[in-house]
Design a protein around this motif. Structure first.
Motif, PDB file in Angstrom:
ATOM      1  N   LEU A 462       0.713   6.566 -29.870  1.00  0.00           N
ATOM      2  CA  LEU A 462       0.216   5.486 -29.029  1.00  0.00           C
ATOM      3  C   LEU A 462       1.152   4.284 -29.042  1.00  0.00           C
ATOM      4  O   LEU A 462       1.338   3.611 -28.018  1.00  0.00           O
ATOM      5  CB  LEU A 462      -1.190   5.069 -29.483  1.00  0.00           C
ATOM      6  N   GLN A 463       1.743   4.000 -30.210  1.00  0.00           N
ATOM      7  CA  GLN A 463       2.664   2.869 -30.284  1.00  0.00           C
ATOM      8  C   GLN A 463       3.917   3.132 -29.462  1.00  0.00           C
ATOM      9  O   GLN A 463       4.445   2.225 -28.804  1.00  0.00           O
ATOM     10  CB  GLN A 463       3.046   2.611 -31.752  1.00  0.00           C
ATOM     11  N   GLN A 464       4.367   4.364 -29.442  1.00  0.00           N
ATOM     12  CA  GLN A 464       5.526   4.700 -28.626  1.00  0.00           C
ATOM     13  C   GLN A 464       5.217   4.482 -27.145  1.00  0.00           C
ATOM     14  O   GLN A 464       6.016   3.903 -26.402  1.00  0.00           O
ATOM     15  CB  GLN A 464       5.935   6.157 -28.874  1.00  0.00           C
ATOM     16  N   GLN A 465       4.036   4.931 -26.727  1.00  0.00           N
ATOM     17  CA  GLN A 465       3.640   4.717 -25.335  1.00  0.00           C
ATOM     18  C   GLN A 465       3.479   3.237 -25.022  1.00  0.00           C
ATOM     19  O   GLN A 465       3.858   2.753 -23.952  1.00  0.00           O
ATOM     20  CB  GLN A 465       2.327   5.477 -25.067  1.00  0.00           C
ATOM     21  N   ASP A 492      12.084   1.980 -31.611  1.00  0.00           N
ATOM     22  CA  ASP A 492      11.733   3.290 -31.090  1.00  0.00           C
ATOM     23  C   ASP A 492      11.322   4.173 -32.264  1.00  0.00           C
ATOM     24  O   ASP A 492      12.126   4.446 -33.163  1.00  0.00           O
ATOM     25  CB  ASP A 492      12.928   3.894 -30.343  1.00  0.00           C
ATOM     26  N   ASN A 493      10.094   4.632 -32.273  1.00  0.00           N
ATOM     27  CA  ASN A 493       9.576   5.425 -33.395  1.00  0.00           C
ATOM     28  C   ASN A 493       9.635   6.920 -33.100  1.00  0.00           C
ATOM     29  O   ASN A 493       8.889   7.695 -33.699  1.00  0.00           O
ATOM     30  CB  ASN A 493       8.148   4.992 -33.731  1.00  0.00           C
ATOM     31  N   ASN A 644      -0.288   8.600 -19.896  1.00  0.00           N
ATOM     32  CA  ASN A 644       0.938   8.329 -19.154  1.00  0.00           C
ATOM     33  C   ASN A 644       0.735   8.410 -17.654  1.00  0.00           C
ATOM     34  O   ASN A 644       1.503   7.811 -16.894  1.00  0.00           O
ATOM     35  CB  ASN A 644       2.040   9.300 -19.597  1.00  0.00           C
ATOM     36  N   ALA A 645      -0.296   9.147 -17.224  1.00  0.00           N
ATOM     37  CA  ALA A 645      -0.586   9.254 -15.795  1.00  0.00           C
ATOM     38  C   ALA A 645      -1.474   8.116 -15.296  1.00  0.00           C
ATOM     39  O   ALA A 645      -1.815   8.078 -14.117  1.00  0.00           O
ATOM     40  CB  ALA A 645      -1.254  10.598 -15.502  1.00  0.00           C
TER      41      ALA A 645
END
Length: 1741
Positions: A462-465, A492-493, A644-645
């Protein structure tokens, strides 16, 4: 800007602190580059030297100016770093009690651990439709932003709610769902939004539990998709769950609980339907009592269980399924209490066959007891060659039991989620959805296991998104503003994620170890060390070989590998599952039948945690079950694809402290969570670019004080801003000019604020210098003035002393002068008085002499006057005597001539008639004498009877010895006496009325004779006299109507009240029936007579003068008959008045003593009517003589010679009387005598019958008196109580008999009345037709030949205010007058013209007595109005038009209803327009209800037009130019939901709109009272909307806004006075807003200020006052904030108030409307119908 400029003296910085994380300090001297330390002064005034690393040059963080502290958006801060964020959150949370704060696109929500009144329906409506940056931060603002973007962009949205356990994630998600359910509503009648909300109690019961951090912690993650249709109404929902914490079912740590459903079920165990569950309290069950305390403070498990059951029912779960669910849950509790006994060998164990809990477990699940007992202690091993059963040790059995309990609960959890999704599923096509992700935040504990690993893995994804989305938004913003940008470096994780989920990553190695037959956690940990020791995100602890460390984005977390393999396998023995599959309960069997082929969760599956159906060792041909880690990874990937959508919106929940204390802030815990949830990462990304953004207009308004005067001459604000910034900030990289905004690097806004503050400070010094100089000048002038005043007073004192001395000296001189003058004056007065006396006596003597001389002359004059008068009179008497002698002679001559003429006339027929008239008068007088004699005899006899009755009563009284009996006898005697008097009065009334009826009958007979005999007509002068005598037509339906109305009035009063007048009533009804019979007979005779006349007409040709004279006489007699009929109607009307008087007397005087007034009125009226009848009787006799004479002459003319000339005028004829005429007159007299004789005989018989009737009544009274005497004698022998009871029974029986008789009479009278009404209408119509035909024939026959004018000329009738239409034209009338009518078409006409036209049509229908027509017209009109309003539901003019017309129609129905209460202001002409036949009270109520509906629609339209203007005009627009200053704004002002373009309004726009409303309503004639109520409602709405926005917006709570508000309100008040609307109470509705404006302007420091605020703000609630004080924001650094202590003082002083808990005003509240009666001054006949209405089919009547 150099470092030395930033770090100068008095600059405030942040330094690290071990307790508070960050601490504020102030530089005591300027910093120079190269120095190794800073000299700081802390807040407690201690001095500290702060060391600096010269190599790294890491200076402490700078602190933001106080003006920026407490901002709604953290990105609005000039210095963006961790201490600034933490401090801003702390100030907002502790000082202002604001739990929500924006941080760019993230909403930071801090759990207050207290219920706040900010989630009501009023708050939802306040945020609905608002842009995100306009209102204070709130979860509703995020939900509104998601809903608005979904509707505008047609793209799916997601709200990601994350945080630690206890941070408030579930509550935030719940409020977001409530917002969508409230704002969008349901697309159908399924109430799907209620079902979505109902799923929350169920999921909380089965998925939430008490932990050490949270009393209601969600132990699973869920993603709820709320589906919407094309109109964006909720049509359905779907839920996906993640990683249920199954281990909690069998184990709870200290001070924790199992899932809530277990405790809820135990709390409801005493209910009858749950007796079979065999449950007791929760402490008795092992699975529910491991944590210690089983209760939660403030939570009622029984009440929550009832809510859970209601939610199940609302979602459609049948009662049988609910019972099955509760059985399964109860069975898990019983399974935990099964006692397992170890055998001696230690390798086996057993369960007691009589174990009660195992029996309950098997019974509740419907499985075999023996098999379950066996397979709980044994297991089956399968090898390639054989299968055998092996015993298990005690620990293995316990583990197997716990695994079974976890598996049963997990399957039940999945089944419930699946059924919730079925209940929320819809067959409609889903257009878009909003997803709400309620998932666990980053967690780290002392011991972290498999669950924490999965949770932190999900947070990494979730943090990456989140990072990519924030970067994307920054990039879009720069491109939109055309700013050159470079790649921003952000964390960037992806390497950490690869470490977990990549090939041969942690999860992959875990699954591989689970497949190894004898794999262990230690082996798996060793593999991790070997494989990932070189990774920067993986570390091995020094002191452990079974743990590993993962470096997450938030922090390092050490995981203990023990238990990882077991939890990942999720092992359950197949034999136990097979037993459950064989359950006799379908639900239990279904839970486990679908397990075998379970697949990874898809988008529609909610089962994430599933069991292993077989042991790890399986045959080669059977597929392995997916592990928990694999399933979780798969479902997480699907979730990320979904997110993401969609367009994400982030809510980060922060837990302020671990003790759950309300509004207590722990900086350490807060910073830890801020780092973990990504808030600081957002700050870092924003700070790397241009975090501060200002619109050109806002920048110009804020910093125009830094602009030089010559630059202000330029009209281009962008150019001005460019030149100013280039001159103020030398480094061009510190700012960028965008298309609509200016972008600043971090710290530049603080620098500009410093320059602005310096400018203000310099200006302040200049102002202070000038003011101080002015004050000194004022002080000098005051001292100089005081000195001059002292001098003036001293000099005045000396001058007054001198003046006093001079005054005393002058006074002494004056006294001496006066004394001397007095002595001289006394001497002079003495001499003067003596002289005056002498003069008086001398003058009197001379005057008396003159008086005597005048007196003598006057007497002589009088004597002369009398002598001369006597002489003149004597001369006059002589002349008069001579004249009289001459007159006597002349008169004697004339008398002889007249005597001769009279002798000739005496022999004529007229003389005989006069004699006959005298004889008739004598007969009438004789009849009167007889009547009087009989009445006197009856009265005398009645008096004797009364005396006898009184004597008997006296004897009874004498015989009575008991005091109580005497009193009762006296009371009875008095009552009897009054009763006898009343009866005697009524009998007299009946007797008089009978006489009146008889005379009226005779008059009808004579009138009938007149109708049968044609007569001549009067000339117009005679007719006009008749019309002047009577205002009523000869024959009219109003006669019958009035009589019927009187009878109906008596019936409506009721038999009980009208019992006294029933005798009169029955007589009237009897007389009506007799008259009806005689009318039929007369009608038959009349028809026969007409036939005979019709046969005679052809034979008799009017060729001679005789026929013409006869016809003229007949016309005269016809007119005479009309006159008599008119007089007859007058008598009927008087009779009706008598009946009404009797009815009124019966209703108003129920007691016996009230009767004499009514009787006296009735007797007087009867006497007058009797006298009038006598006079009319004489006229009838004369007319009858003429009729008989005319008949005889006509018969005689047939046999006489044709050349005999008939007289045209026989009265006073000078011609010679023939013998034939004398004979004819004699026969007429004889006929008259016979008629009179017959009438006299009839009256004699009548009187004899009356006497007999009276005698019979006397006899009846005697008998009744005897009965009463006997009753009294019997009563005296009884006890007092029995006497009273006996008397009551007698009275009740008497009244009952009378009531029964009266009811029978009433029924008969009602039938007769209906018959008479019908017959009378038919008869009257025939008579009118006959008279009209006769008049027409006669007028055509003798139009030019009559010697006397006999035709009646009619005047053309005027318009009577009625409109006639045909029934088939009703639809056309409604269409032209209602449905298709445009208000503009009636411009310039009478206001409310359609209402007047409709009433005139209704009045005509009433006039013709057509009730169906009235009903149809009113119904069609009302339906038409409703149709028009529905069609034009947003047209103010049309709605106002029909509101005014509906009210006017309602007023007309009241004004012309005939009700005296509504007719007080009517003119005589208007009273003629009243309705006659129908009472439309019910329709008045319908119209009143319709008016209320129209009024509400009018208010709704007006509010819809005004509401978009209110906030902008009242709060945002600068009505006083230059007063408000713009503060820095944050990221949220970039909200994508904000529409492009300027949508601001000014106050003039509101005033113009209200002017339009007022003009429209006045032009359309709306009642002034309603207009006042409309503007009162609109001003309340302005007050409510403005105050609500003020309470929800921090940026407008300032002193300048208060000034703007005061000015705007004064403008509105002036507008009200200008329109004469100040009496509407609109200003009173604005009182809360006025007080809020005053509160913003008042001083807020001392306790006296607090007391003044409390006394002033009486219209504001305590919550509103505290909220405004918390929101109050200084516009510059010179103004101080409101301290927390001051707010606490306000709260302490206001705690006694009983204010409502509601914070916001209900702007949809509507005051009750009143429609006062407002009569019109117009008359219906004065209204003109314009041709544009196309109503030509209406006929004026």
């Amino acid at each position: 800007m150099s470092v030395s400029e930033l770090y100068s003296q008095y600059t405030r910085v942040w330094i690290p602190d071990p307790d508070e994380v960050w601490r504020s300090a102030e530089l005591t001297k300027d910093y120079k580059e190269g120095e190794k330390s800073l000299q700081l002064r802390l807040e407690d005034e201690t001095i500290q030297e702060y060391p600096i690393d010269v190599q790294k040059n890491q200076l402490p963080f700078l602190r933001n100016p106080d003006i920026l502290v407490g901002e709604n958006d953290l990105t609005a801060l000039s210095y963006l770093h961790e201490p600034a964020v933490l401090h801003n959150l702390k100030v907002r949370f502790l000082e202002s009690n604001h739990i929500y704060t924006y941080c760019g696109i993230v909403l930071v929500a801090i759990n207050p651990y207290e219920q706040l009144p900010i989630y009501g329906q009023d708050v939802i409506y306040a945020y609905s439709g608002q842009n995100m940056g306009d209102m204070d931060p709130h979860i509703f603002a995020v939900a509104e932003e998601a809903y608005k973007q979904m509707a505008r962009d047609e793209k799916n949205q997601s709200i990601i709610v994350s945080g630690e356990s206890g941070a408030g994630k579930t509550v935030s998600a719940k409020y977001a769902m409530r917002y969508f359910a409230t704002v969008s509503g349901s697309a159908s009648d399924t109430n799907i939004e209620e079902k979505v909300l109902a799923s929350s109690p169920i999921m909380e019961a089965i998925g939430n539990a008490k932990t050490t951090r949270n009393d209601n912690s969600s132990r699973f993650g869920k993603y709820i998709q709320i589906g919407f249709d094309k109109r964006y109404h909720i049509i359905g929902a779907n839920m996906r769950t993640y990683l249920l914490e199954k281990s909690r079912v069998v184990f709870q740590a200290d001070d924790e609980r199992n899932y809530h459903i277990f405790y809820q079920l135990c709390a409801a165990a005493s209910l009858p339907e749950f007796k079979e569950l065999a449950l007791t309290c929760a402490e008795d069950f092992f699975y529910a009592s491991q944590g210690g305390d089983t209760s939660i403070e403030g939570v009622d498990d029984a009440e929550d269980f009832e809510k859970t059951r209601q939610a199940f029912s609302l979602l459609g779960v049948r009662e049988s399924h609910q019972i099955s669910i509760f059985k399964i849950i109860a069975s898990i509790l019983h399974l935990g209490n099964v006692e397992i006994q170890a055998e001696r060998d230690g390798e086996s164990c057993s369960i007691s066959p009589g174990d009660e809990h195992l029996s309950n477990f098997c019974r509740l699940l419907g499985v075999e007891h023996g098999q379950m007992e066996h397979w709980l202690c044994h297991r089956k091993l399968v090898t390639t060659s054989e299968t055998y059963v092996k015993t298990m040790s005690l620990q293995q059995v316990v583990n197997a039991r716990n695994a079974l309990a976890k598996h049963i609960y997990a399957q039940l959890f999945g089944w419930i989620v699946e059924h919730i999704n079925k209940a929320l599923h819809t067959s409609l096509k889903q257009h878009s959805f909003i997803g709400i992700l309620d998932i666990y935040g980053f967690e780290t504990f002392e011991v972290n296991s498999f669950e924490q690993f999965c949770i932190n893995y999900a947070n990494e994804k979730l943090q990456q998104q989140f990072n990519s989305h924030v970067f994307k938004l920054e990039q879009e913003e720069y491109m939109k503003e055309q700013i050159p940008w470079t790649l921003i470096d952000f964390y960037d994780n992806q390497p950490c994620i690869d470490l977990i989920e990549a090939k041969l990553g942690i999860l992959d190695l875990l699954d591989e170890e689970c497949k190894v037959p004898k794999g262990t956690d230690q082996n798996w940990a060793q593999k991790l060390y070997d494989r990932h020791s070189g990774s920067q995100h993986f570390q091995k602890p020094r002191m452990s070989n079974t743990a590993f460390i993962v470096v997450h984005f938030a922090d390092k977390v050490e995981y203990l590998s023990d238990g990882f393999l077991e939890k990942n396998r999720d092992t359950v023995y197949e034999e136990q599952i097979n037993i459950l599959k064989a359950s006799k309960f379908p639900l239990v069997a279904d839970l486990f039948h679908d397990d075998k082929d379970s697949v990874p969760a898809t988008a529609s599956s909610s089962k994430i945690s599933v069991r292993s159906a077989r042991p790890p060792l399986k045959t080669s041909n059977k597929e392995h079950k997916k592990t928990v880690g694999h399933q979780f990874r798969t479902s997480l990937h699907l979730l990320m694809e979904t997110l993401n959508a969609t367009t994400p919106h982030y809510v980060r929940c922060i837990k302020p402290n671990d003790e759950k204390l309300p509004f207590h802030f722990d900086p350490k815990r807060a910073v830890q969570q801020l780092r973990a949830c990504g808030v600081l990462e957002t700050i870092r990304i924003s700070a790397a670019g241009y975090p501060s953004r200002w619109a050109y207009h806002d920048f110009f308004n804020r910093y125009r004080v830094l602009i030089k005067k010559r630059e202000l001459a330029n009209t281009d604000k962008k150019a001005i801003c460019r030149s100013v910034l280039e001159s103020l900030i030398k480094d061009p990289d510190k700012f960028q000019f965008g298309r609509t905004k200016i972008f600043f690097r971090a710290g530049q806004v603080a620098y500009l604020e410093k320059l602005r503050a310096d400018k203000f400070r310099a200006a302040t010094i200049m102002i202070q210098k000038t003011v101080r100089g002015w004050l000194q000048k004022v002080k000098y002038r005051r001292l100089k003035g005081a000195t001059l005043t002292l001098q003036r007073y001293c000099r005045g004192l000396l001058a007054r002393r001198l003046a006093e001395h001079l005054r005393r000296t002058r006074a002494a001189v004056v006294l001496q002068k006066q004394y001397r003058m007095q002595r001289a004056r006394q001497a002079y007065q003495m001499v003067r008085r003596a002289t005056v006396v002498i003069q008086a006596f001398a003058r009197g003597m001379f005057v008396r002499r003159i008086y005597h001389q005048v007196l003598r002359e006057h007497k002589a004059t009088i004597i002369q006057k009398h002598v001369r008068g006597w002489m003149a009179r004597r001369h006059f008497h002589r002349l008069r005597g001579a004249a009289i002698v001459i007159q006597c002679g002349f008169r004697r001559l004339k008398a002889k001539q007249e005597l001769k003429a009279l002798k000739i006339e005496a022999r004529s027929a007229e003389h005989l008639k006069r004699l006959n008239v005298g004889m008739e008068n004598k007969v009438v007088q004789l009849q009167r004498k007889i009547d009087d004699q009989r009445v006197a005899d009856l009265e005398q006899e009645n008096a004797l009877l009364k005396d006898e009755k009184e004597q008997l009563n006296n004897q009874i009284l004498c015989q009575s010895k008991d005091d109580f009996a005497q009193n009762s006898v006296k009371e009875n005697l008095l009552m009897k006496k009054e009763l006898e008097e009343e009866r005697s009065r009524y009998q007299n009334l009946v007797k008089e009325y009978s006489r009146l009826e008889q005379r009226y009958d005779n008059l009808r007979d004579e009138m009938t004779l007149v109708k049968q005999t044609p007569g001549h007509r009067r000339n117009p002068s005679n007719q006009s006299s008749l019309e002047s005598d009577s205002n009523y037509p000869s024959i009219s339906t109003s006669e019958v109507g009035d009589t019927e109305d009187a009878l109906q009035q008596v019936e409506e009063i009721g038999l009980e009240k009208a019992a006294m007048d029933m005798t009169v009533f029955l007589k009237l009804q009897k007389r009506v029936r007799e008259l009806e019979q005689e009318r039929r007979k007369l009608q038959v005779q009349l028809e026969k007579r007409e036939q005979q006349d019709g046969k005679r007409v052809p034979a008799e040709q009017p060729k001679n003068d005789l026929d013409l004279d006869q016809d003229a006489d007949l016309a005269y007699n016809s007119l005479k008959r009309q006159e008599l009929e008119s007089e007859n109607k007058k008598l009927k009307n008087e009779l009706n008045e008598l009946r009404k008087a009797v009815a009124d007397q019966a209703s108003a005087h129920t007691a016996a003593h009230g009767a004499p007034d009514g009787y006296s009125l009735l007797l007087n009226q009867l006497k007058l009517a009797h006298e009038e009848l006598e006079v009319r009787k004489e006229e009838v006799l004369i007319l009858r003589t003429q009729i008989v004479s005319a008949d005889q002459r006509r018969l005689a003319s047939k046999s006489s010679e044709p050349n005999i000339n008939a007289r045209t005028s026989w009265p006073n004829s000078e011609k010679h009387v023939d013998q034939e005429d004398a004979i004819e007159a004699y026969h007429g007299v004889c006929q008259t005598n016979r008629l009179l004789e017959a009438q006299l005989q009839a009256q004699s018989r009548e009187h004899e019958e009356e006497v007999e009737g009276l005698k019979a009544q006397v006899e009846a009274l005697k008998e009744e008196l005897d009965k009463q005497q006997q009753t009294f004698c019997q009563t005296l022998l009884l006890s007092p109580e029995a006497q009273v009871e006996f008397g009551v029974q007698q009275e009740i029986s008497r009244l009952t008999n009378e009531n029964l008789d009266l009811k029978e009479l009433v029924e008969k009278l009602e039938k007769n009345e209906k018959k008479l009404k019908k017959q009378l209408k038919i008869y009257m119509k025939k008579v009118q037709d006959l008279e009209a035909a006769q008049a027409l024939a006669q007028s055509e026959k003798r139009r030019h030949e009559l010697n006397r004018q006999v035709t009646v000329q009619r005047k053309e009738k005027d318009f009577q205010g009625m409109l006639e239409y045909h029934k088939e034209d009703e639809a056309l009338l409604v269409r032209n007058l209602v449905t298709e009518l445009k208000p503009q078409a009636l411009a310039g006409t009478v206001p409310c013209l359609p209402a007047y036209i409709l009433y005139m049509c209704i009045r005509h229908a009433d006039y013709v007595n057509d009730d169906l027509k009235v009903h149809s017209l009113l119904t069609s009109t009302i339906n038409g109005i409703k149709k028009v309003l529905k069609k034009h539901n947003d047209d103010f003019e049309m709605t106002s038009f029909w509101l005014s017309n509906t009210c006017r129609l309602l007023h007309c129905l009241k004004q012309y209803s005939g009700d005296e209460g509504f007719m007080t202001q009517n003119t005589a002409k208007q009273n003629e327009h009243c309705l006659k036949n129908f009472d439309l009270t019910e329709y008045r109520q319908v119209l009143s209800d319709l008016s209320i509906q129209i009024y509400q629609q009018l208010i709704k339209i007006a509010e819809g037009l005004l509401q978009p203007m209110i906030v902008s005009a009242m709060l945002e627009n600068e009505s006083i130019q230059g007063l408000s200053g713009v503060k820095p704004t944050g990221y949220r002002k970039r909200s994508s939901s904000m529409a492009d373009g300027d949508s601001s309004y000014c106050l003039e726009a509101i005033i113009r709109q209200m002017n339009s409303f007022h003009t429209i309503m006045c032009d359309q004639g709306l009642d002034p009272e309603i207009i006042l109520q409309v503007f009162k409602q609109l001003f309340y709405m302005i007050n409510a909307v403005t105050l609500n926005n003020l309470l929800l917006r921090k940026d407008v709570c300032s002193w300048s806004t208060g000034m703007q508000l005061r000015y705007n309100i004064s403008q509105l008040e002036e507008w009200l006075r200008g329109r004469n609307l100040h009496q509407s109470g609109a200003v009173q509705t604005m009182e809360p807003l006025i007080q809020a404006a005053q509160l913003l302007q008042l001083k807020k420091k001392t306790p006296e200020d607090a007391e003044a605020i409390c006394s002033l703000c009486t219209a504001l609630s305590t919550q509103q006052i505290v909220k405004i004080l918390n929101l109050y924001t200084p516009l510059n650094e010179f103004e101080e904030r409101v301290t927390v202590a001051f707010i606490r003082t306000i709260q302490a002083q206001l705690q006694e108030r009983n204010d409502p808990q509601q914070l916001l005003l209900d702007f949809k509240h509507m005051f009750p409307v009143l429609f006062p009666f407002n009569p019109s001054s117009l008359t219906m006949d004065s209204i003109h119908i314009p041709a544009c209405l196309n109503l030509e089919f209406l006929n004026e009547v």
